[in-house]
Motif scaffolding. Structure first.
Motif, PDB file in Angstrom:
ATOM      1  N   VAL A   1      -9.878 -13.958 -50.766  1.00  0.00           N
ATOM      2  CA  VAL A   1     -11.053 -13.074 -50.791  1.00  0.00           C
ATOM      3  C   VAL A   1     -12.278 -13.992 -50.854  1.00  0.00           C
ATOM      4  O   VAL A   1     -12.917 -14.151 -51.893  1.00  0.00           O
ATOM      5  N   PRO A   2     -12.617 -14.602 -49.720  1.00  0.00           N
ATOM      6  CA  PRO A   2     -13.662 -15.632 -49.693  1.00  0.00           C
ATOM      7  C   PRO A   2     -15.068 -15.045 -49.672  1.00  0.00           C
ATOM      8  O   PRO A   2     -15.250 -13.832 -49.565  1.00  0.00           O
ATOM      9  N   PRO A   3     -16.098 -15.915 -49.765  1.00  0.00           N
ATOM     10  CA  PRO A   3     -17.471 -15.457 -49.587  1.00  0.00           C
ATOM     11  C   PRO A   3     -17.618 -14.813 -48.206  1.00  0.00           C
ATOM     12  O   PRO A   3     -16.802 -15.060 -47.320  1.00  0.00           O
ATOM     13  N   PRO A   4     -18.625 -13.940 -48.009  1.00  0.00           N
ATOM     14  CA  PRO A   4     -19.847 -13.829 -48.807  1.00  0.00           C
ATOM     15  C   PRO A   4     -19.763 -12.952 -50.047  1.00  0.00           C
ATOM     16  O   PRO A   4     -20.730 -12.878 -50.805  1.00  0.00           O
ATOM     17  N   GLY A   5     -18.678 -12.262 -50.281  1.00  0.00           N
ATOM     18  CA  GLY A   5     -18.570 -11.438 -51.470  1.00  0.00           C
ATOM     19  C   GLY A   5     -18.731 -12.257 -52.738  1.00  0.00           C
ATOM     20  O   GLY A   5     -18.132 -13.333 -52.872  1.00  0.00           O
ATOM     21  N   ALA A   6     -19.532 -11.765 -53.685  1.00  0.00           N
ATOM     22  CA  ALA A   6     -19.784 -12.498 -54.931  1.00  0.00           C
ATOM     23  C   ALA A   6     -18.914 -12.019 -56.090  1.00  0.00           C
ATOM     24  O   ALA A   6     -18.599 -12.799 -56.987  1.00  0.00           O
TER      25      ALA A   6
ATOM     26  N   ALA B  84     -11.614 -12.918 -59.847  1.00  0.00           N
ATOM     27  CA  ALA B  84     -10.652 -13.922 -59.374  1.00  0.00           C
ATOM     28  C   ALA B  84     -11.255 -15.308 -59.566  1.00  0.00           C
ATOM     29  O   ALA B  84     -11.515 -16.031 -58.603  1.00  0.00           O
ATOM     30  N   PRO B  85     -11.495 -15.712 -60.828  1.00  0.00           N
ATOM     31  CA  PRO B  85     -12.205 -16.965 -61.099  1.00  0.00           C
ATOM     32  C   PRO B  85     -11.300 -18.194 -60.973  1.00  0.00           C
ATOM     33  O   PRO B  85     -10.103 -18.085 -60.720  1.00  0.00           O
ATOM     34  N   VAL B  86     -11.911 -19.351 -61.156  1.00  0.00           N
ATOM     35  CA  VAL B  86     -11.197 -20.640 -61.166  1.00  0.00           C
ATOM     36  C   VAL B  86     -10.315 -20.781 -59.917  1.00  0.00           C
ATOM     37  O   VAL B  86      -9.139 -21.130 -59.995  1.00  0.00           O
TER      38      VAL B  86
ATOM     39  N   ALA C 111      -5.262 -14.009 -43.559  1.00  0.00           N
ATOM     40  CA  ALA C 111      -4.998 -13.819 -44.982  1.00  0.00           C
ATOM     41  C   ALA C 111      -6.213 -13.277 -45.724  1.00  0.00           C
ATOM     42  O   ALA C 111      -6.130 -12.986 -46.915  1.00  0.00           O
ATOM     43  N   GLU C 112      -7.342 -13.105 -45.023  1.00  0.00           N
ATOM     44  CA  GLU C 112      -8.587 -12.719 -45.685  1.00  0.00           C
ATOM     45  C   GLU C 112      -8.684 -11.216 -45.951  1.00  0.00           C
ATOM     46  O   GLU C 112      -8.212 -10.405 -45.163  1.00  0.00           O
ATOM     47  N   ARG C 113      -9.330 -10.898 -47.074  1.00  0.00           N
ATOM     48  CA  ARG C 113      -9.704  -9.522 -47.395  1.00  0.00           C
ATOM     49  C   ARG C 113     -11.190  -9.536 -47.726  1.00  0.00           C
ATOM     50  O   ARG C 113     -11.708 -10.524 -48.251  1.00  0.00           O
ATOM     51  N   ARG C 114     -11.887  -8.436 -47.451  1.00  0.00           N
ATOM     52  CA  ARG C 114     -13.332  -8.395 -47.665  1.00  0.00           C
ATOM     53  C   ARG C 114     -13.694  -8.275 -49.142  1.00  0.00           C
ATOM     54  O   ARG C 114     -14.785  -8.649 -49.547  1.00  0.00           O
TER      55      ARG C 114
END
Length: 346
Positions: free
Chosen positions: A277-282, A288-290, A327-330
């Motif tokens: 779940v990569p950027p641009p989502g903050a 999902a830290p670290v 593998a990406e999700r928004r």
């Protein structure tokens, strides 16, 4: 034909994704002790400070502080994942420091993850009944997700029972000790999993953590019983811990596609069953830290330290790999929607 089958066809037309990842991120595998220690110390400070405010304040300030404490504790606890992948001496003293600052005080020592999590990465275990961290949620009734998420709220009860009751009793009764090690000493979601590394449970590191949690839990119970620690403080602390484990369970629910039927999978197939779940989502920085927002990337490069995952992700995206992007999700909503609408759900 489901998405996994389509993705597997794409893999056949591309160079090995694992080889691409290793080539592109070869210079990123070194952990930076300064980053680890700074992050942990700041996070621990925020955790304890916010918890103190939540206990001492009232009204909206108490609620806001509790929310901060939940997220800070979640980030602090999440370092247990990094501990399992760090090589000995790679970040000097970090293992002991984390257990003293976070693991033992919150009755979540690293013994609960070490010796277990790496089995999830074993090529012949992932997605099978022998995987401690896999449950085919996509193949189960959608209502089963409620039970999966709700059970996390009982974590405060479970940790107290494990260390205040089973730990001392286990030192007296061998059968209880065997049960405690096999079934009550691992952070897993596969209820069929049993630990078999009984020798590890006799190691100095394990015993120090277990006895430390035992004595700390008894101290908390004793001080609360005689009124030194207000019951309100204990209940707030337990509530923060329960909320933290619930957030982690939500994150776990979308960490994989959970579509495997129990058979062995290829390395690339394991990647395609995992989620980024990569950027641009903050918001994933909070839930999902670290480095956990790059969970699929982590399955490609298990030794990649969390502070270099963003750069490795950018390089893989720039490489033009169509498979990697699958593998990406928004965001959280998108990941949950895909889980609920999985083509393998019965």
């Amino acid at each position: 034909m489901n998405n996994l089958a389509v993705s597997t066809e794409t893999l056949a037309r591309e160079p090995s994704l694992s080889r691409q990842a290793n080539d592109l991120a070869r210079d990123l595998l070194r952990a930076e002790p300064r980053i680890y220690w700074t992050d942990l110390l700041l996070t621990a400070g925020v955790t304890y400070g916010a918890l103190a405010v939540a206990i001492g304040a009232r009204g909206w300030l108490a609620l806001a502080a509790a929310a901060v404490a939940v997220l800070a504790l979640y980030r602090a606890i999440s370092f247990i994942h990094e501990l399992t992948h760090l090589r000995p001496g790679e970040v000097p003293g970090f293992h002991t420091g984390w257990n003293l600052l976070i693991g033992v005080p919150f009755l979540t020592p690293s013994l609960l993850y070490e010796g277990v999590h790496m089995l999830h990465h074993a090529k012949d275990r992932y997605g099978t009944e022998r995987d401690p961290e896999y449950m085919p949620l996509a193949r189960m009734p959608a209502t089963s997700l409620l039970g999966f998420l709700g059970i996390a709220l009982l974590a405060p009860v479970g940790t107290v029972l494990r260390f205040a009751v089973l730990a001392p009793l286990g030192f007296l009764v061998p059968a209880v000790r065997r049960f405690s090690v096999a079934k009550a000493s691992a952070m897993t979601i596969n209820t069929k999993f049993s630990r078999e590394d009984f020798d590890r449970a006799s190691s100095p590191a394990w015993l120090a953590q277990e006895i430390g949690c035992w004595l700390w839990s008894w101290t908390l119970i004793g001080l609360t019983a005689v009124g030194v620690i207000p019951l309100r403080a204990v209940l707030i602390g337990a509530g923060v811990f329960a909320a933290m484990t619930f957030v982690n369970q939500v994150r776990t629910a979308v960490a994989h596609a959970w579509e495997n039927d129990g058979s062995k999978m290829t390395f690339e197939g394991q990647f395609l069953d995992s989620v980024n779940v990569p950027p641009p989502g903050a918001l994933p920085m909070l839930w999902a830290p670290v480095g956990l927002r790059y969970h699929a990337l982590h399955h490609l490069l298990p030794r990649l330290p969390y502070h270099n995952m963003g750069e490795a992700h950018r390089r893989l995206v720039a490489s033009g790999s169509a498979t990697y992007r699958q593998a990406e999700r928004r965001g959280l909503a998108d990941a949950f929607a895909r889980l609920l609408k999985s083509p393998v759900r019965g």
